[in-house]
Write an enzyme that holds these catalytic residues in place. Sequence first.
Site, PDB file in Angstrom:
ATOM      1  N   LYS A  67      75.841  40.446   2.544  1.00  0.00           N
ATOM      2  CA  LYS A  67      75.252  40.351   3.944  1.00  0.00           C
ATOM      3  C   LYS A  67      75.610  41.118   5.115  1.00  0.00           C
ATOM      4  O   LYS A  67      76.609  41.651   5.222  1.00  0.00           O
ATOM      5  CB  LYS A  67      75.784  38.945   3.990  1.00  0.00           C
TER       6      LYS A  67
ATOM      7  N   LYS B 197      89.144  34.507   3.819  1.00  0.00           N
ATOM      8  CA  LYS B 197      89.518  35.360   4.862  1.00  0.00           C
ATOM      9  C   LYS B 197      91.196  35.361   4.977  1.00  0.00           C
ATOM     10  O   LYS B 197      91.683  36.481   5.351  1.00  0.00           O
ATOM     11  CB  LYS B 197      89.449  34.459   6.396  1.00  0.00           C
TER      12      LYS B 197
ATOM     13  N   LYS C 192      79.297  42.698  10.843  1.00  0.00           N
ATOM     14  CA  LYS C 192      79.997  43.766  11.550  1.00  0.00           C
ATOM     15  C   LYS C 192      81.192  44.267  11.170  1.00  0.00           C
ATOM     16  O   LYS C 192      81.783  45.346  11.073  1.00  0.00           O
ATOM     17  CB  LYS C 192      80.079  43.241  12.940  1.00  0.00           C
TER      18      LYS C 192
END
Length: 335
Positions: free
Chosen positions: A194, A113, A197
């Site tokens: 995977k 991230k 969104k």
Amino acid sequence: MMITRVFSGIQPTGTLHIGNYFGAVRNWAAMQHDLECIICIVDYHAITIDVDPKTLRQASLNMAMDLIASGIDPEKTILFVQSDVPEHTELAWILGCVTSFGDLSRMTQFKDKSSREAFISSGLFTYPVLQAADILLYLADGVPVGEDQVQHLELSRRIARRFNSRFGETFPEPEPVVGKKGGRIMSLSDPTAKMSKSSGEAHYVGVMEAETSIRKKVRSAVTDMGLESGDAMSPGVANLFEILELSTEATGEADLVDTLRADFAAGTLMYSKLKDTVFEQLMEILRPIQQKRAKLEASGEVLELLRFGAEKAQTIAQDTIVQVRSVVGLGTANP
Ligand code: TRP
């Protein structure tokens, strides 16, 4: 060890997709009949990266309505929004003091991230401590987790262990609870990743998405150029079969899968037929959820349901915090 109380969290991303539904929510809904379940919409976690304050609250409410429509029963499960129970942050601070910097530095999700953010907050770094606090605040002994959360759960266990050895036995070490299959639905437009969104519209199917839009997305799902009999299945086709299997498990039409698999093995499967069947079976599952969601929204009762959930959660949370303050030696109120 028998698991009696499970805790899980989900970020208020505004909308649920079928990966969340089949991988997590469906399992939570199944568990709530036998176990004490606590499901938390983690808005404190959401602000570790830049979020728009004008949309965050509504995103939390939408997520709550999506969850209830998808089968989470707020009478059975304690469903609430994290920041309605601010004890989460107090415990997170205390647990941060028994968490090693080295352990946090090894978290792969932080590395992923933070490589995508221009501004890397210390909240993003200590995110797993808050997650440990979520779980331990309720003395939960089970956590239904996907693969991507295994490392975080392992850290929660280490934190519980270190706290207990310093301050005396206080927290159970939470165990992973492995759900039914269906943990990994892949993106329709990139079946090697995977479903999520954050990759963009084309990659996921929303549980509340309009039927026409879902049809379009399923029809344009990536497959392959058509295979000879005996060839291995490509990831896109395998993913469509996975969605079909999960859907028919609930609609009772499992023979459809057998027929299509036999066609595949014979090298005669038309992908357009597979896709149409996936779409139809999936809509059988989603249609009632969407109808329930519309009713829930019209009734406006979600605020009340969340307040009810937060009150129940806070009752447990406060007991834990009193105990923790006492063993750590904090404050003057309970010497
Ligand atoms: N980090 C989890 C995720 O992104 C969400 C989460 C927050 C969670 N607190 C939790 C999951 C506690 C399980 C237990 O999916």
